[in-house]
Design an enzyme around this catalytic site. Sequence first.
Site, short mmCIF file in Angstrom:
data_model
loop_
_atom_site.label_atom_id
_atom_site.label_comp_id
_atom_site.label_asym_id
_atom_site.label_seq_id
_atom_site.Cartn_x
_atom_site.Cartn_y
_atom_site.Cartn_z
N HIS A 361 127.04 108.25 19.47
CA HIS A 361 127.04 107.39 18.28
C HIS A 361 125.66 106.89 17.90
O HIS A 361 125.54 105.89 17.20
CB HIS A 361 127.92 106.15 18.50
CG HIS A 361 129.36 106.45 18.64
ND1 HIS A 361 130.23 106.43 17.58
CD2 HIS A 361 130.10 106.80 19.72
CE1 HIS A 361 131.45 106.73 18.01
NE2 HIS A 361 131.40 106.96 19.30
N LYS A 549 127.10 93.98 8.48
CA LYS A 549 126.96 94.92 9.60
C LYS A 549 126.22 94.19 10.70
O LYS A 549 125.75 93.07 10.47
CB LYS A 549 126.18 96.17 9.18
CG LYS A 549 124.89 95.84 8.41
CD LYS A 549 124.18 97.07 7.87
CE LYS A 549 124.85 97.69 6.71
NZ LYS A 549 125.49 98.98 6.97
N ARG A 550 126.09 94.79 11.88
CA ARG A 550 125.29 94.15 12.91
C ARG A 550 123.85 93.97 12.41
O ARG A 550 123.40 94.71 11.54
CB ARG A 550 125.30 94.99 14.20
CG ARG A 550 126.59 94.87 14.97
CD ARG A 550 126.86 93.47 15.46
NE ARG A 550 125.95 93.08 16.51
CZ ARG A 550 126.31 92.90 17.78
NH1 ARG A 550 127.57 93.06 18.16
NH2 ARG A 550 125.42 92.55 18.69
N LYS A 555 118.63 98.79 10.52
CA LYS A 555 119.54 98.65 9.38
C LYS A 555 118.84 97.98 8.19
O LYS A 555 119.28 98.07 7.07
CB LYS A 555 120.79 97.87 9.79
CG LYS A 555 121.63 98.58 10.84
CD LYS A 555 122.87 97.76 11.19
CE LYS A 555 123.64 98.28 12.39
NZ LYS A 555 124.59 99.37 12.04
N THR A 659 130.41 103.08 8.89
CA THR A 659 131.81 103.20 8.46
C THR A 659 132.11 102.13 7.41
O THR A 659 133.02 102.29 6.60
CB THR A 659 132.79 103.05 9.65
OG1 THR A 659 132.37 101.93 10.43
CG2 THR A 659 132.80 104.29 10.50
N LYS A 663 134.36 102.09 3.76
CA LYS A 663 135.32 101.04 3.35
C LYS A 663 134.96 100.51 1.96
O LYS A 663 135.84 100.27 1.13
CB LYS A 663 135.32 99.90 4.38
CG LYS A 663 135.87 100.31 5.73
CD LYS A 663 135.56 99.31 6.84
CE LYS A 663 135.72 99.99 8.20
NZ LYS A 663 135.04 99.27 9.30
#
Length: 814
Positions: A361, A549-550, A555, A659, A663
Site C-alpha cells: 500500500h 485524509k491523514r 499529501k 480511496t 468516494k
Amino acid sequence: MTEITAPKSPVTADQFADEIREQLKYTQNVTPEQATAADVYVAASKAVRNHLADAWFKTQADTVNGNTKAVGYFSAEFLMGKQLENALLNAGLTDQFDSAVEALGFQPKDIIDAEYEPGLGNGGLGRLAACFIDSLASLGVPAFGYGIQYKYGIFKQTFDENGKQVETPDYWLNNEEPWGHIDYNRDQKVSFGGEVVEENGKKVWKPAWSVRAVPVDYLVPGYKSQRVNTLRLWTAKSYDEFDLLAFNRSEYMDAVKPQVKAENISKILYPEDSTKVGKELRLEQQYFFVSASLHDAIRVFYPGQDKPDLTTFPNKITFQLNDTHPVIGIPELMRILIDEYDYDWDTAWDITVKTFNYTCHTLLPEALEVWPASLIGELLPRHLEIIEKINEQFEDELKGKGVADETIERMRIYTGDSVRMAYLATYGGSHVNGVAALHSQLLKDMTLKDFSDVYPAKFTNVTNGVTPRRFVKLANPGLSDLITEGLGTDKWLSDLELLEGLAPLAKDDEFVKKFAAVKAANKHAFVGFAKDHYGLDIDENTMFNTMVKRLHEYKRQSLKILAVISKYAAIKNGTVSADDILPRTVFFGAKAAPGYYLAKMTIQLINNVSKVVNNDPDVKGKLAVHMLPNYNIEMAQNLIPATELDEQISQAGKEASGTGNMKFALNGALTVGTLDGANVEIRERVGAENFFLFGMTVDEVEKLYADGYDPAKYYEADPRLKQAIDLVANGTFSNGDRNAYAPLVADWLTKDWFMTLADFSAYADIQAEIEKLYRDPLEWNRKALLNVANSGFFSSDRSIEDYLERIWHTGPLA
Ligand code: AZC
C-alpha cells in the site's frame, strides 16, 4: 446435527418492534418506558444480529463443506464505521426498524447516532479492509476477516487553545458493544520467547511465555446475497489471571503483572500511518493475530482431525496479507507445518507459497517494515531460524537463475541484521499487487524492481474500490433516490457500473437541476451537523471545498493552506475586487501521528489560519476555513455528500491510490488533483474535461530531484507564494510570534521534500478555472453528475472481482 435453515424471512415492523421490546426486557433489563436511545440501539442491534444468525450458520457450513476456496483477509486494521445502519440495510430491515423505533417513541436517527464508532484503523488501509469484507459478503464469496480487537482504537483528536492536536485514548468498549461475540471456547494459545533446542534430530521451540488469544466474532452481512461472513478479531487474555502467591504477600501490583503484560498485546492500535516503528509490542501484535488466525483456519477446515492432510490447505483458503503487518504469517505457517504437523521443508514451502499473497500500500521505501533480527530472535527464535533458511533457499534460487551478486545482495530477505518483510512477502507468496495502476507500475519500476525483474509473473494490479452501500446509499440517501429514479432500478447498488446509465441524463437540464438540489440539501444538512457537533456557523451559500485524509507531508495539506492564505491576502490587499471573489468554505479533517512533528505543526497552522480568517470582518462571507476535529467514518459520511470540490493534491508518485477520491467522485464532487494514485484512473474514466488537473508528473518530479531541487527559487518566483509564506513567518497566524512556525517555514524554504512550492503556482492558477466553472451552476453540476456516472468502476465489488480473477482464483459459494 442442527438443520441449516434458510435465512430468517423478513419480519413486519410490528414484529420487529416486539423483538426490540424483548431485547429491552430480557437483555437490557429495562422497560420500554425506561429505555434511552442507547438502550434501544443495543436492543435493536441484538435483534438484527439474531436475524442474521441463520444465514451466518449456513454460510459457515457451506464454507467448510463446499468446494469453493475461502478468502482469509489478514489485516492489522479494520476501520468499520458504525454497524447498525449498515446491518439493517443488508438484512433488509431498514423500513421495519424505522417504524418500530417510532412506535417505541424514538427517532430512527437518534438510535443510529447512539452507536459509538469503533476506530480500529488509521486510515485508508483499514477502511479498505472494511470495504473489502463488505464486498466479499455481498458477492457471496466465503471469507474471514482476521485481525485484532484493540481495546483502544485510533486516538480521539481535539485541539487545545493554541490549535495544537491533543490525543486522548479512545476507549470504545466503555459502552455496551452488541456486535462482537466473544467466544471463549474457540481460543488459541500464542507463545513467545524462549529458545530452540534439538530433540531427536528435530528442532523444538521451548517458548518462555504464552497468551490466550480469544476470538471476538463480528457478523459481516452481504447486501442482498443471503450470505453472512465472519470478521474474527482476536483479544489477548492472560493464562495466569492472578499470581496468588504474590497477592498473598500483598504485592498487588506484582500480582496482576502477567495479566497486564499479556493483555497489553491487544490494548492499542498503533497510531502510525506509513512510517515504520520499531516497537516490540507491534511485532507481538502482528504475530499474535496471525498465529491465532492460522491455527483457527486449520481448526475450521479440518474439524476434529489430529493429522489433517494439509497439502489440501491451499484449496481450502487463500490468505491476503494486507501490507507487511501480517507477513510474519509466512514463517509461522512454515513452523506450524514442520514442527506441529511433521511436514518436510519442501512440502511446507509449497503449501505456504500457494496459500499467501501480498498487497503493498505504499511507495515510500521507508514505510516498508524492516524488523531487527535481534528482536525477532528474542521474541520468535524459531521463526528467525526459518527466515534464515528461507533466505538461503532464496539466494540459491537467485544464483540458479543467474542473478548478479550485487543484485542478490540488494534483494536479501535476511541481511544478518534485519528482516525485510516486504521482500519476505514477495518471495513467500504467489502474487504481489499494488492498489492502483500507477502504483503497481511504480512498484515494478522502483520499490520492488529487482523482484519484478526476476519474478514478473507474480506482479499484478488491483485498483482499490469503496463500498457503494455505505458511501452512497447510507451516506447520501438523496442522491441514491435520484440515481434510482434516473436508472429506473436500484440494482446499481450491487452493480455499480450501471451508473453509466446516468451519463445521457447529464444532457437533461431538468435532471441536472434535481442533482444540484440534492447537493444543496446535503450542504444544508451538513450545516446542521457542523452546528450540532462543533458549534460552527457555516454559510451554505459558499462553495464547499474539502480536504480530508491523514496528515502527511506527501499529501500536501501545506499546499492547500498556503493557497488559502494567499487568497486571504489577496482579499485583504484588494488585489481581487469584491465581485471577483467566489465565496468558499474550506474544510480540513486530518489526524497526525502523535510523534510526527511537522504534521502536528501543520494542523496547528491550519487551526490558527482558521481563527484569523474566520474572525476577520474584511473576508466575512468570502472565505472561511475550518479544521474539523477527529475526522472519522461518521464525519466522512456526512461531509463527502456535501462537498463540491475535493482536494487530491499529493506529490505525484507518492499516494499509492487514495480511496477518498473515489468516494467524492461517486458523491458528485469535482476533484482538483495531481496525476497520482487512483486520480489517474478517475480522470481517465470521468473525462479530462471533468477533472481539474494540475502539477508535476512522476517523471517531472524524478527529474527535478535528479537536477537538484531548490524550493527557495519557487518562493522568489511567485509573489503569491512569497506573500503566503511571509505571512506564516511574520507571526500573522501566531499573535506576532515569529518563531511559532519557524521549523515549518524552514522546511519549506530549504528542503520541501514533497515539492509543495514547486507545484504552488500551478495549483493557484487552476483556481481561476475552478471558480469560473462554479459560477455556472448548471455546467458545474453537469460535470459533477458525469463524475458519478463514470465512477462505477470504483466499487469495491469490482476490486474483489479482480482479486478473485487475478489472485485468489475462487468465487462465490454455489
Ligand atoms: C494507504 C495509502 O496511503 C493509500 O494511498 C491507499 O489508498 C490505502 O492505503 C489503501 O490501499 N496506506 C495506508 O493507509 N498505510 C498504512 C500503513 O496505514
